[in-house]
Design an enzyme around this catalytic site. Structure first.
Site, mmCIF file in Angstrom:
data_model
loop_
_atom_site.group_PDB
_atom_site.id
_atom_site.type_symbol
_atom_site.label_atom_id
_atom_site.label_comp_id
_atom_site.label_asym_id
_atom_site.label_seq_id
_atom_site.Cartn_x
_atom_site.Cartn_y
_atom_site.Cartn_z
ATOM 1 N N LYS A 54 0.841 -1.205 0.000
ATOM 2 C CA LYS A 54 0.000 0.000 0.000
ATOM 3 C C LYS A 54 0.875 1.254 0.000
ATOM 4 O O LYS A 54 0.636 2.190 -0.755
ATOM 5 C CB LYS A 54 -0.936 -0.003 1.219
ATOM 6 N N GLN A 98 -4.848 -1.332 9.588
ATOM 7 C CA GLN A 98 -4.795 -2.673 8.999
ATOM 8 C C GLN A 98 -5.417 -3.717 9.931
ATOM 9 O O GLN A 98 -5.037 -3.812 11.097
ATOM 10 C CB GLN A 98 -3.327 -3.028 8.684
ATOM 11 N N ASP A 121 -11.247 2.919 3.987
ATOM 12 C CA ASP A 121 -11.631 1.504 3.905
ATOM 13 C C ASP A 121 -13.158 1.364 3.823
ATOM 14 O O ASP A 121 -13.667 0.283 3.494
ATOM 15 C CB ASP A 121 -11.140 0.755 5.158
#
Ligand code: NAP
Length: 301
Positions: A54, A98, A121
């Site tokens: 990422k 994460q 997200d």
């Protein structure tokens, strides 16, 4: 008939190219550089690989990448303090924590502490609610990747029969909302669904997000259907056959199903690369919204 291969590597590269162009314009015309902060707690090996990838791709499209690697024993208070700081940081437009988090941390609490405007997200309860009610939301990256691919392949999906196998909060459920908005007739199947094979054989669009290696076979699929395989499953292999000792397969028996499908995503190289590309496009969108600038076309739901 052999189905068309929906090449996620190629399509995600096109998305990253579009994002990169928009980022360049933002920097030149507005003096704003989109920034993505990624928080990793602990040393989960798969998470470390994702976070590295990422960060690398964020920089490659010209954005600022901020990485926070925290000790596995980090307390909830410490993590929430960092999130609060990032929520208030004008240079940070997207925040991602994460998952999975270590067991002592409450994921729901942590995710809902992220500003919904920076929740790239799309997991914050506000964004879940906005998406569920058909309003402008930050959309979870994997379902967004599936949607962009379906739009590219099919165009108008109105009236299509869409079947999603899997009802998770990160893939199955948001995917259902996105396809309802596209005017599909949507059915969500799961582990308790009866006669699932027969049900799947009625789908014009079949999305597999199950986590069961090669569950969906050729005779589950309607001739000409578009098949999107979200699954990522690791299968152990003899070291004599494969020096890695494993291979990655999807939820769809690719070799069988491609004979019947009109179009199909491979694994790897299908939806996987689309997910990070959509994270970048979500960060760009969050940056545009934060600065009251026009959002890029073709990169959102
Ligand atoms: P999950 O939370 O484990 O959900 C799996 C879903 O599949 C559940 O709804 C479950 O039903 C259903 N299911 C399990 N076995 C089934 C069966 N035999 N028949 C029908 N339904 C069944 O998984 P997830 O997080 O959505 O992920 C699904 C897959 O996608 C995994 O392989 C994951 O690694 C992959 N994934 C890939 C990406 C990417 O970037 N490409 C991103 C996210 C996930 P119940 O609800 O009844 O238990």
């Amino acid at each position: 008939m052999v189905g068309k291969l929906l090449d996620g590597k190629n399509f995600s590269a096109q998305i990253r190219e579009k994002v990169s162009l928009q980022v360049k314009k933002l920097i030149e015309n507005e003096g704003v550089t989109p920034g993505l902060a990624v928080i990793l707690v602990g040393e989960d090996p798969a998470s470390q690989v994702y976070v590295k990838s990422k960060g690398k791709q964020t920089v490659e499209v010209g954005m600022n990448s901020y990485e926070y690697r925290l000790d596995k024993n980090t307390s909830e208070k410490e993590l929430l303090t960092l999130i609060k700081k990032l929520n208030n940081d004008k240079n940070v437009h997207g925040i991602l924590c994460q998952l999975p988090l270590p067991d002592h941390l409450n994921s729901d609490l942590v995710i809902n502490a992220i500003s919904p405007h920076k929740d790239v997200d799309g997991f914050h309860i506000s964004n879940v609610g906005l998406l569920g009610t058909g309003q402008k939301a930050m959309v979870p990256c994997t379902p967004l990747g599936c949607l962009l691919m379906l739009r590219e392949e099919i165009g108008d999906m109105s009236g299509k029969n869409a079947i999603i196998i899997g009802r998770s909060n990160i893939v199955g459920k948001p995917m259902a909302h996105l396809l309802i908005k596209e005017n599909c007739t949507v059915t969500v199947a799961h582990s308790r669904t009866k006669k699932i094979q027969k049900l799947c054989s009625t789908a014009d669009i079949l999305i597999a997000a199950v986590g069961r290696p090669e569950l969906i076979k050729e005779d589950w699929v309607k001739e000409g259907a578009t098949v999107i395989d979200v699954g990522i499953n690791r299968i152990e292999q003899d070291l004599n056959i494969n020096p890695k000792g494993y291979k990655i397969v999807g939820d769809v028996d690719f070799e069988g199903v491609k004979k019947r499908a009109g179009a199909i995503t491979p694994v790897p190289g299908g939806i996987g690369p689309m997910t990070i590309a959509c994270l970048l496009s979500n960060t760009l969108v969050a940056c545009c919204r934060a600065n009251n600038l026009q959002e890029p076309k073709g990169l959102t739901a």
